[in-house]
Design an enzyme around this catalytic site. Structure first.
Site, mmCIF file in Angstrom:
data_model
loop_
_atom_site.group_PDB
_atom_site.id
_atom_site.type_symbol
_atom_site.label_atom_id
_atom_site.label_comp_id
_atom_site.label_asym_id
_atom_site.label_seq_id
_atom_site.Cartn_x
_atom_site.Cartn_y
_atom_site.Cartn_z
ATOM 1 N N HIS B 62 0.682 -1.197 0.038
ATOM 2 C CA HIS B 62 -0.074 -0.143 0.032
ATOM 3 C C HIS B 62 0.886 1.397 0.038
ATOM 4 O O HIS B 62 1.838 1.321 0.375
ATOM 5 C CB HIS B 62 -0.849 -0.009 1.296
ATOM 6 C CG HIS B 62 -1.844 -1.112 1.217
ATOM 7 N ND1 HIS B 62 -3.099 -1.118 0.438
ATOM 8 C CD2 HIS B 62 -2.130 -2.189 1.967
ATOM 9 C CE1 HIS B 62 -3.856 -1.989 0.772
ATOM 10 N NE2 HIS B 62 -3.311 -2.767 1.581
ATOM 11 N N ARG B 322 -8.621 -11.006 10.390
ATOM 12 C CA ARG B 322 -7.833 -10.019 10.661
ATOM 13 C C ARG B 322 -8.123 -9.366 12.280
ATOM 14 O O ARG B 322 -8.915 -9.738 12.916
ATOM 15 C CB ARG B 322 -8.353 -8.719 9.972
ATOM 16 C CG ARG B 322 -7.753 -8.763 8.442
ATOM 17 C CD ARG B 322 -8.896 -8.060 7.486
ATOM 18 N NE ARG B 322 -9.998 -8.820 7.239
ATOM 19 C CZ ARG B 322 -11.223 -8.218 6.309
ATOM 20 N NH1 ARG B 322 -11.116 -6.964 6.188
ATOM 21 N NH2 ARG B 322 -11.927 -9.041 6.263
ATOM 22 N N CYS B 413 0.332 -27.009 -13.063
ATOM 23 C CA CYS B 413 -0.868 -25.769 -13.265
ATOM 24 C C CYS B 413 0.056 -24.437 -13.044
ATOM 25 O O CYS B 413 -0.102 -23.703 -13.740
ATOM 26 C CB CYS B 413 -2.047 -25.924 -12.429
ATOM 27 S SG CYS B 413 -2.971 -27.244 -12.497
ATOM 28 N N CYS B 448 -5.980 -27.350 -10.495
ATOM 29 C CA CYS B 448 -6.167 -28.763 -10.409
ATOM 30 C C CYS B 448 -6.154 -29.236 -8.921
ATOM 31 O O CYS B 448 -6.525 -30.142 -8.512
ATOM 32 C CB CYS B 448 -5.535 -29.693 -11.283
ATOM 33 S SG CYS B 448 -4.001 -30.433 -10.461
#
Lengths: 402, 466
Positions: B62, B322, B413, B448
């Site tokens: 951020h 959180r 994958c 997968c």
């Protein structure tokens, strides 16, 4: 990122995937003198899904019925004996051009250019996450694919009590494999209202899996019956079976349109995709069918690949085939010529003695009652002859029940 | 180098400092302390670092544009962003500066944008600007209908939270910090030194840092403090397959309005697209399960933001908790007389702020008498790259030529090679579970979910298990 140090290579036909469809196709092409036919297999061994299916019933008369691994070896040998190069441990990672694939293997990076590319990449089961089954994420949650390999290939411990989600043939094989591994099968759970009985295992029909419980290890599966009853099945393992989806990633990366029903590449009856020179066969087209179907498609595609190599033009796509609910999908997806093989049609619901109609622009092309039921786990095989009546300049051909 | 996961804790002299909680904040503090010629311990109740709140956040580096101006969070996020961006570049933590758009879908949200732009300036961030609807649509063609405008925050970035925590912990352990896992704190007898009763026996320490995340208030109470109560706020997230990555270019943040905070849609450094989180206040600090209602809500909101996303395959669904405290700022409290610092109420910005929090905490410890003499720079580490925007072994001809195991793809994958799995299993802080291996390599983290590679990956893990 710029790929560096790729070795350039060439093949006449590049088949991606050494399962029954890819191997059968490669064997036939090599025997027909198609030039260099190369089959890329990302797994360490060729043979595809049957490698992991230790039950019998593979092959067709007059050959003896074989167990999966023997059947896989037979096709790998057949392709190699015919002169195809079957390369294992090689992954096609993407496209460098319309008929040019990038590969990775322990030997390095390659860029292979071919005159024809065949996608025979197979299918996988949708895992728990893709089915949006909520709850915790403990160990002990498997697909059949992982179960088979864990037990047969690696001898890994599974668990003590398992729930199998699904009641199709693959689910019954999962239950058998679990028992073989010393795991009790607590129940099989299926959303379908009816399912074949399995000796010694309660089959809960019209039931969905609501939520998974457990931290550190799965402790149970919450289930809900259609009538509102709920329950918790205590178990340390759950196997999600079926719900197949084609391994279509390479097709998509190549910009090849998919069929929304199958999620596999869209093909015509000659296994041609929308990309000139690119074909697709086997379970990559439609999810799981029998190995014999995959072999049949591979063998049938050989003629189309040979025609392409001989310079036949890539035809304009003909009218698409659409399905009406409760039908889920049909393959092929377009009619450019006369189909030579049965069309595969899948329904989302079980329907006894279904009547299938094919119509185009309001005109009925064909209609037939089937003695066998339509089933979510088994395709109806439609005879192909009526495709001769399709108007190639007409609108979509619509398949419907009733 | 000391990493223990079982058995009684080593005896000997008390530690100079013990950090409770090996999440991203605790690990950053331990790394910062490891510069000093002191005996430092980092302990955690889990079997791995970053295994609580840190592993399940939204993975954004951020700018701090929307913090409360003047707050500790505002300062630490701003400083931390700069520190972590530089550290990531040096360490090989993948960061993608894709930028964020706060998309306004109604008049109320549109009207809120100037205030948010102004707040960004008050937080020291000057590059935010308001975009008209047509420009938003040009930047994000797949957005659903009804976009009225957006606030463009070009410096918001994607980051890998797993590698960040692991890099801190690796560096700390290599610099001599003792990392004790599976080591929950049951009680604390304050004193000189403090004695922590842990699940693995007593641990004595002169200074104590509480970075226990969801359990920070419990540790606080052991030392007689009741400054705040942690209310776990569950955030459920849906992760879509990397074939969805082309649908979205920026981090699409919600504009808070009277109906609460919406959900975000963001790419990840792994090439996926993430949708979430929900925000549900709970009592149970272990309720990391997803719910049918939560997933339905996310899909409904996601469909409005990016309709095509819902057609893509889901690779993972997870929920993180959180550590909400009901306060508008981090709850960092020094208790110098007790040689004790609490680092509480660190919300999702804590990943960004972690290095600045660490420096701040070491300053607070110094005020309580911790000697800071003899500090040296830690040995640099280079972490394996998990990011799609950076070279990965399966595409690196030189790596494969030097070691063919980097050309042997095990997880198809995610294209994870056997060489990477081998390296992770032999690393300074190795995984304790296949899930831990996934967070270090991405193995079996794809579409997968182990159908193809699960057994092979588990076999490699079991083989290496001590």
């Amino acid at each position: 990122m710029t790929p560096v140090n790729r070795t350039d290579a060439h093949a006449d036909v590049l088949v991606v995937g050494a399962g029954p469809a890819g191997l059968a196709l490669a064997a036939r092409l090599a025997r027909a003198g198609a030039g260099r036919v190369e089959v890329l297999e990302r797994e360490p061994e060729p043979g595809g899904m049957p490698r992991h299916l230790h039950h019998g019933g593979f092959g067709r008369a007059p050959l003896p019925w074989l167990r999966g691994p023997a059947y896989a070896r037979r096709w790998a040998r057949a392709a190699a004996a015919a002169g195809a190069a079957v390369r294992t441990g090689v992954t096609a990672t993407g496209w460098a051009g319309p008929l040019r694939l990038e590969t990775t293997s322990p030997a390095g990076l390659e860029r292979i250019t071919a005159r024809a590319v065949v996608l025979a990449t197979g299918a996988r089961e949708r895992p728990r996450s893709a089915r949006l089954v909520p709850g915790s994420r403990p160990p002990g949650v498997l697909t059949t694919g992982e179960l088979f390999r864990s037990v047969h290939e690696y001898g890994l411990p599974i668990g003590r009590r398992a729930v199998v989600v699904g009641a199709e043939p693959v689910a019954r094989h999962a239950a058998a494999t679990l028992r073989q591994a010393g795991t009790d099968v607590v129940a099989m759970v299926t959303e379908q209202p009816r399912a074949a009985a399995v000796p010694g295992i309660p089959v809960l029909t019209a039931t969905t899996v609501g939520e998974l419980h457990g931290r550190g290890r799965l402790t149970g599966v919450a289930v809900r019956h259609r009538d509102g009853r709920t329950g918790l099945l205590a178990c340390d393992t759950v196997v999600f079976t079926g719900d197949w989806i084609p391994d279509h990633e390479l097709a998509r990366r190549g910009g090849i349109p998919l069929d929304p029903g199958t999620r596999g590449p869209c093909v015509d009856a000659a296994f041609r995709t929308a990309a000139p020179g690119v074909f697709a066969v086997g379970n990559a087209l439609h999810g799981i069918e029998s190995a014999a179907t995959a072999v049949g498609e591979g063998e049938a595609a050989a003629a189309s690949v040979l025609a392409h190599l001989a310079g036949a033009p890539w035809p304009e796509a003909g009218p698409p085939l659409h399905v009406r609910a409760p039908l889920l999908w049909v393959t092929p997806h377009r009619i450019t010529g006369i189909a030579r093989r049965p069309l595969l049609l899948r329904s989302a619901e079980a329907v006894t003695a279904p009547v299938v109609t094919a119509a185009q622009d309001g005109r009925t092309l064909w209609r037939r009652r089937f003695p066998v039921p339509a089933s979510p786990s088994r395709s109806l095989r439609l005879p192909p002859h009526w495709t001769a009546r399709v108007d190639h300049a007409g609108g979509p051909v619509v398949l419907a029940l009733g | 180098m000391t990493l223990t996961r079982r058995g009684p804790l080593p005896g000997g002299a008390p530690y100079d400092v013990t950090v409770v909680g090996a999440g991203v904040v605790g690990s950053a503090i331990a790394r910062e302390l490891s510069r000093l010629p002191l005996r430092i311990a980092l302990i955690d109740a889990c079997d791995d670092v970053g295994n609580g709140t840190s592993k399940a956040n939204t993975a954004i580096l951020h700018t701090g544009f929307d913090a409360v101006p003047g707050s500790l969070e505002s300062r630490l996020v701003r400083d931390g962003q700069r520190l972590l961006a530089a550290y990531a570049a040096d360490t090989g933590i993948p960061v993608e500066p894709v930028g964020a758009l706060l998309v306004a879908w109604n008049e109320e949200q549109l009207a809120a944008l100037p205030g948010l732009a102004d707040k960004a300036v008050r937080n020291g961030y000057r590059s935010a600007r308001i975009l008209p609807a047509h420009e938003v649509r040009a930047r994000e063609p797949e957005l659903g209908p009804g976009v009225l405008g957006a606030l463009d925050v070009p410096d918001e970035s994607l980051i890998c939270p797993w590698t960040t925590t692991l890099a801190y912990a690796t560096q700390a352990v290599r610099a001599g910090v003792d990392l004790h896992l599976n080591c929950p704190v049951r009680s604390v007898a304050p004193g000189e030194p403090h004695t922590l009763a842990t699940g693995r026996g007593p641990l004595r320490t002169r200074h104590l840092v509480n970075a226990a995340g969801l359990y920070a208030d419990e540790i606080d109470r052991f030392l007689g403090h009741t400054d705040f109560t942690v209310t776990p706020r569950r955030g459920q997230l849906i992760v879509f397959d990397e074939l969805a990555r082309g649908l979205v270019r920026h981090i699409l943040l919600p504009v808070p309005d009277a109906r609460g905070k919406g959900v975000l849609v963001t790419p990840t450094v792994y090439g996926n697209v993430m949708l979430g989180p929900t925000a549900e206040d709970l009592d149970d600090r272990t309720a990391t399960g997803s719910t049918a209602d939560g997933l339905a809500l996310l899909r409904e909101k996601g469909r409005r933001i990016l309709p095509a996303l819902l057609d893509e395959e889901v690779t993972a669904v997870y929920a993180g908790l959180r550590a909400a405290t009901g306060q508008d700022d981090y709850a960092v409290r020094a208790h110098p007389a007790q040689r004790y610092v609490t680092v509480g109420g660190i919300r999702s910005t804590g990943l960004t702020a972690s290095m600045a929090i660490a420096a701040h905490v070491v300053g607070l410890l110094a005020e309580a008498g911790l000697p800071l003499t003899g500090a040296r720079d830690p040995e640099p580490v280079r972490m394996p790259n998990l990011g799609e925007a950076f070279p990965r072994p399966y595409r690196d001809a030189a790596m494969i030529a030097a070691d063919p195991e980097y050309g042997r793809i095990v997880c198809h994958c995610e294209r994870v090679t056997r060489g990477e799995i081998r390296d992770a299993l032999a690393a300074t802080v190795p995984p304790a579970s296949p899930d831990g291996l996934r967070r270090r390599t991405r193995a079996r983290g794809g579409r997968c979910q182990g159908f193809h590679c699960g057994a092979a990956v588990r076999a490699l893990f079991e083989e290496a298990r001590p």
